[in-house]
Motif scaffolding. Structure first.
Motif, PDB file in Angstrom:
ATOM      1  N   ALA A  83       0.848  -1.186   0.000  1.00  8.18           N
ATOM      2  CA  ALA A  83       0.000   0.000   0.000  1.00  8.18           C
ATOM      3  C   ALA A  83       0.886   1.240   0.000  1.00  8.18           C
ATOM      4  O   ALA A  83       1.934   1.283   0.641  1.00  8.18           O
ATOM      5  CB  ALA A  83      -0.908  -0.002   1.223  1.00  8.18           C
ATOM      6  N   HIS A  84       0.465   2.246  -0.745  1.00  4.51           N
ATOM      7  CA  HIS A  84       1.262   3.466  -0.867  1.00  4.51           C
ATOM      8  C   HIS A  84       0.995   4.399   0.298  1.00  4.51           C
ATOM      9  O   HIS A  84      -0.160   4.652   0.663  1.00  4.51           O
ATOM     10  CB  HIS A  84       0.928   4.183  -2.182  1.00  4.51           C
ATOM     11  N   CYS A  85       2.053   4.924   0.907  1.00 11.71           N
ATOM     12  CA  CYS A  85       1.908   5.865   2.016  1.00 11.71           C
ATOM     13  C   CYS A  85       1.477   7.221   1.463  1.00 11.71           C
ATOM     14  O   CYS A  85       2.167   7.793   0.612  1.00 11.71           O
ATOM     15  CB  CYS A  85       3.224   6.006   2.774  1.00 11.71           C
ATOM     16  N   PRO A  86       0.364   7.782   1.949  1.00 11.33           N
ATOM     17  CA  PRO A  86      -0.164   9.013   1.381  1.00 11.33           C
ATOM     18  C   PRO A  86       0.460  10.288   1.959  1.00 11.33           C
ATOM     19  O   PRO A  86       0.129  11.393   1.527  1.00 11.33           O
ATOM     20  CB  PRO A  86      -1.646   8.952   1.741  1.00 11.33           C
ATOM     21  N   GLY A  87       1.345  10.162   2.923  1.00 13.05           N
ATOM     22  CA  GLY A  87       1.850  11.339   3.607  1.00 13.05           C
ATOM     23  C   GLY A  87       2.946  12.063   2.851  1.00 13.05           C
ATOM     24  O   GLY A  87       3.444  11.600   1.825  1.00 13.05           O
ATOM     25  N   ASN A  88       3.317  13.208   3.382  1.00 12.55           N
ATOM     26  CA  ASN A  88       4.462  13.965   2.872  1.00 12.55           C
ATOM     27  C   ASN A  88       5.698  13.416   3.567  1.00 12.55           C
ATOM     28  O   ASN A  88       6.042  13.807   4.684  1.00 12.55           O
ATOM     29  CB  ASN A  88       4.282  15.455   3.168  1.00 12.55           C
ATOM     30  N   LEU A  89       6.374  12.516   2.880  1.00 13.92           N
ATOM     31  CA  LEU A  89       7.468  11.804   3.524  1.00 13.92           C
ATOM     32  C   LEU A  89       8.688  12.679   3.761  1.00 13.92           C
ATOM     33  O   LEU A  89       9.510  12.383   4.635  1.00 13.92           O
ATOM     34  CB  LEU A  89       7.836  10.564   2.699  1.00 13.92           C
ATOM     35  N   GLU A  90       8.823  13.753   2.992  1.00  9.69           N
ATOM     36  CA  GLU A  90       9.923  14.679   3.262  1.00  9.69           C
ATOM     37  C   GLU A  90       9.720  15.377   4.601  1.00  9.69           C
ATOM     38  O   GLU A  90      10.644  15.486   5.416  1.00  9.69           O
ATOM     39  CB  GLU A  90      10.023  15.717   2.139  1.00  9.69           C
TER      40      GLU A  90
END
Length: 897
Positions: A76-83
């Motif tokens: 599943a793709h993480c929807p957050g702003n990973l930066e």
């Protein structure tokens, strides 16, 4: 190449019919492609079953390959702003480190741990940002059992959120002045922050399992909507060696606790060294949990490994991964990329070719799965959506990740609390912390302005999930009405002439009355550990049923009886079987429901007293920390009350243990009316006033007449002592104190003293010697520090100072129990204690009381000897009594037998 690899490769190369093998594999691939993995699994199970039926030996294995459970293409793709999340995580790492190092540079030996949070930071970040919901109007909130040693990272997060001040951070592990932060999760010390104490290894996993089951119980009984809530528990791989960690995983699967997620932080290290240096802890745990029926998700490798595995056509990389033991994996992460190239990839020529185009730095950047937010998010998503079974995530990490040579993957990582300037500089550079060189020596905390985009993101994520965590509710919003004491009329009145009942029967009558109460009835939680008939509680089976999510799929063998064994989906009893730790964990879940669920529950956990405080003492201490409210009922209590059972069953010290827990209120009542008064007081304090105390009440199965409540004695019962029976007039006088079943021996001794020796004896019932001692100690302390103010007089001193004669205290417990109040006896008064020190043994009550020297005859002799010591009678009278009552002066001391 090792011999094992040679053998494995040879087997693959010597396939007698590679074409047929390929056809089978192609067919399976087609099934997966066209009909899905469930169909493929079904066909494989049928094939294995057929082979076994035809005589093929196919050994069982619950292990899968040493790779991630979720393939890269199914993540599943993480929807957050990973930066933003990476920056926030780096700032938290820095602040956690700074807090611990500052504390130890200032005071030297305060301790603290950096390495655990360093390995957990990615997991905690993903959970807080995307999964864990706080209590709100439409959600009860997820429950987090956070790995205790990672507390610095939780504080660092709360600091960025503005929930913890810099002053508090500077006072980490400095709590005495009220400005600091506790070392680990302790609700007693931080009651609005921490929910669950977890740092006593193994108790977190055990409690979380029973907490998840209790949420199902509340939902099934219609008391709270808990369907959308999850219990997440974090623990270390070394912690899984504690019996409590693994002891209830079968129950979790059997009860289908799909609201439970256990995350095992597999950094491969204990406090001293590797968890399984010669083995593979992830594989071992996978077999245990999968065999027990859990959904097991392994997160072993970061994304860089996906590319390498996709090129591993012959499976050599997977075989080397499996062959390599944890001690080697730890060593790789303590070295560098060149070392990994030589010692890992160098195990096979094809692997060296696989990484030929990668630099040593590239190899070093091949991360473990627990340090990649994408892998973690996918695993958490799987756990969140899984139905029908509990989930365990086995996540491979590096202990001390980011600490460099000072601690990363080192055996000393857990104890590393002081970093030198160079290690601090390396950490700053590795995580891009914007602190200039000239400030590094100060190790300042870093917190950007509130309008920084990362800070806005931090708050937005928590607002989307209902608020901040961890947080703890201190009072329930509910208002429940406690019935008057008169509602227990059945046990407050004297028994009819010739009628005898035990204090246990009195307790059962109180419970029965409470179950019928309009306000509290549905909130009573009877908890039993397979001794219901011993305590006369089997009548509750049919009346309120035993909770079981499946109901009752069979007809009980005793269905034709009035008190048959009835299980029910909405049953009220929690029957834990022969499982005291499970019973205590269920009790803790119910006793803290006012906080965890905003629902006040009233648990009564009834058990053999010998298998309570002694058996689960660590959980009892934890109950004090977690601010539990409820009743612990120690049945068949005392060293001599339990006919015939012997050494392992006879309890002479549970009240000694109970006395060590400050917010435990222990009582050893003799009579049913005392039991009723004490329970009513507990309901008033814990339910109406929401006071954070719990009660330990010992009850006996010995039948005798009940005198009933004398109005006006209620206060004395609750404070710990009252005059039960005045002694009349005589030339000499003694005071006899007793409790529990032995009080009746003191009553009988009073008759002997009067009839045989013309000595008057006032008899005092002392339901709580411990509360008398605590009151005395409190007065003593106050008087010491307030010498010029009016001095306080302990309650027991007030009672005794208006009496005359020696004082003899006798209990069914060790002498230490009654010795607690010696210091509060009036000056110049003889105080003699009799008790049951030593090992128990099998016999009748009469013989046991003679053996332990606590029967009426020994009490009489003790009273006479005390009078002789004071010069009130001749010593020859004592000798006459010894002869009259057949006491053997040469009998060995029972403590030596």
């Amino acid at each position: 190449m090792s011999a094992q690899l040679d053998q494995l490769t040879a087997k693959a190369a010597n396939d007698p019919d590679s074409l047929e093998t390929k056809e089978w594999l192609d067919a399976l691939e087609a099934v997966i492609e066209n009909e899905g993995t469930d169909r493929a699994h079904y066909l494989m199970e049928r094939l294995v079953d057929l082979a076994r039926r035809r005589g093929a030996h196919i050994p069982f294995s619950s292990n899968t390959a040493y790779v991630n459970t979720i393939p890269a293409h199914l993540e599943a793709h993480c929807p957050g702003n990973l930066e933003y999340e990476e920056r926030l995580r780096s700032w938290m790492r820095w602040n956690a480190m700074a807090m611990v190092v500052k504390a130890n540079r200032a005071d030297g030996d305060l301790g603290g741990h950096i390495s655990s949070f360093a390995s957990l930071a990615n997991m905690l970040g993903i959970g807080f940002n995307h999964f864990w919901k706080a209590p709100s109007d439409n959600h009860g909130g997820d429950l987090l059992y956070i790995q205790g040693h990672s507390s610095p990272g939780i504080y660092a997060r709360a600091f960025l959120e503005g929930r913890i001040s810099e002053e508090q951070m500077l006072n980490f592990r400095r709590e005495v002045d009220g400005k600091g932060l506790s070392s680990y999760p302790h609700p007693k010390l931080m009651p609005d922050f921490w929910q669950f104490p977890t740092v006593s290894m193994g108790l977190g996993p055990l409690m979380a399992i029973y907490q998840a089951r209790f949420l199902k119980y509340l939902h099934a009984r219609g008391i709270a909507d808990t369907e959308a809530r999850k219990v997440w528990v974090f623990c270390g791989d070394g912690e899984m060696d504690e019996p409590e960690s693994m002891g209830a995983i079968g129950m979790a699967a059997r009860e289908q606790l799909d609201n439970l997620v256990m995350v095992v932080n597999c950094n491969l290290q204990r406090l001293d060294g590797p968890v399984r240096g010669n083995g593979k802890i992830i594989q071992e745990l996978e077999a245990d949990f999968r065999g027990a029926g859990w959904n097991v998700v392994k997160v072993v490798w970061g994304p860089g490994w996906d590319t390498l595995l996709s090129k591993d056509k012959d499976g050599i990389l997977q075989r080397v991964m499996m062959e390599t033991v944890d001690g080697e994996y730890q060593n790789y992460k303590a070295k560098d990329g060149a070392y990994v190239r030589k010692h890992f990839f160098g195990k096979h020529p094809e692997l060296l070719k696989l990484v030929a185009n990668m630099s040593d730095d590239d190899i070093w950047r091949l991360t473990r799965g627990g340090h990649d937010p994408h892998k973690i998010y996918a695993a958490f998503k799987n756990a969140q959506e899984n139905k029908g079974t509990p989930t365990v995530l086995l996540v491979k990490t590096v202990k001390g990740f980011g600490m460099g040579k000072s601690g990363e993957a080192r055996n000393t990582a857990h104890q590393t609390k002081k970093l030198d300037d160079e290690a601090i500089r390396e950490m700053r550079d590795r995580f891009n912390i914007p602190i200039p060189d000239d400030k590094l020596a100060e190790i300042p905390f870093f917190k950007p302005s509130d309008d920084a985009p990362e800070m806005k993101y931090l708050h937005e994520r928590r607002q989307a999930l209902g608020g901040y965590l961890p947080q703890r509710r201190q009072k329930s919003d509910e208002t429940l009405v406690v019935p008057p004491l008169s509602s227990f009329k059945a046990v407050l009145e004297p028994t009819a002439a010739g009628r005898e009942i035990s204090s246990t029967q009195s307790y059962v009558r109180v419970i029965t009355s409470l179950l019928k109460d309009q306000s509290l009835g549905q909130r009573i939680v009877p908890i039993l550990v397979d001794e219901s008939r011993t305590f006369g509680m089997e009548g509750l089976f049919r009346q309120i049923g035993i909770f079981n999510q499946q109901g009752q799929l069979y007809e009980p063998v005793d269905k034709d009886q009035v008190m048959y064994y009835r299980e029910d989906k909405a049953g009220q009893i929690l029957q834990e079987g022969i499982n005291e730790a499970g019973g205590m964990s269920s009790w803790i879940a119910a006793a803290t429901s006012y906080s965890s669920n905003n629902r006040t529950m009233i648990p009564f956990y009834t058990f053999y007293s010998m298998f309570g405080m002694q058996r689960v003492g660590d959980l009892v201490w934890l109950a004090g920390d977690i601010r539990a409210r409820g009743f612990l009922m120690g049945g068949t209590a005392g060293r001599t009350t339990l006919n015939g059972e012997g050494l392992q069953h006879e309890d002479g010290h549970s009240h000694i243990i109970a006395a060590t827990v400050p917010n435990c209120l222990p009582y050893d009542p003799t009579f049913g009316h005392e039991v009723a008064v004490i329970i009513h007081d507990g309901l008033r304090r814990m339910v109406e006033q929401q006071e954070d105390v719990f009660y330990y009440i010992t009850i006996m199965n010995e039948n005798y007449e009940q005198p009933g409540l004398t109005p006006g004695t209620e206060e004395g019962i609750l404070k710990g002592m009252y005059l039960l029976q005045p002694g009349g007039e005589a030339q000499n006088r003694v005071q006899l104190i007793g409790c529990g079943t032995i009080l009746r021996e003191s009553i009988a001794a009073a008759e002997l003293l009067k009839n045989d020796w013309n000595v008057a004896a006032d008899v005092w019932s002392a339901p709580s010697l411990t509360l008398l001692a605590r009151d005395g100690q409190d007065c003593e302390r106050w008087n010491m520090v307030n010498p010029q103010l009016e001095q306080r007089v302990p309650y027991v001193t007030q009672l005794m100072q208006n009496t005359s004669g020696p004082i003899v205290a006798t209990t069914d417990y060790m002498r230490l129990f009654a010795e607690q109040i010696r210091g509060f006896m009036p000056k110049d008064r003889t105080y003699k204690v009799l008790g049951t020190d030593g090992f128990g043994r099998s016999d009748s009550r009469v013989k046991l009381r003679e053996f332990f020297e606590v029967n009426r005859y020994y009490i009489t002799v003790a009273a006479l000897r005390s009078l002789a010591d004071e010069g009130k009678i001749e010593m020859s009278v004592v000798a006459q009594a010894i002869a009259k009552y057949g006491i053997n002066p040469n009998k060995p001391n029972p403590v030596t037998q």
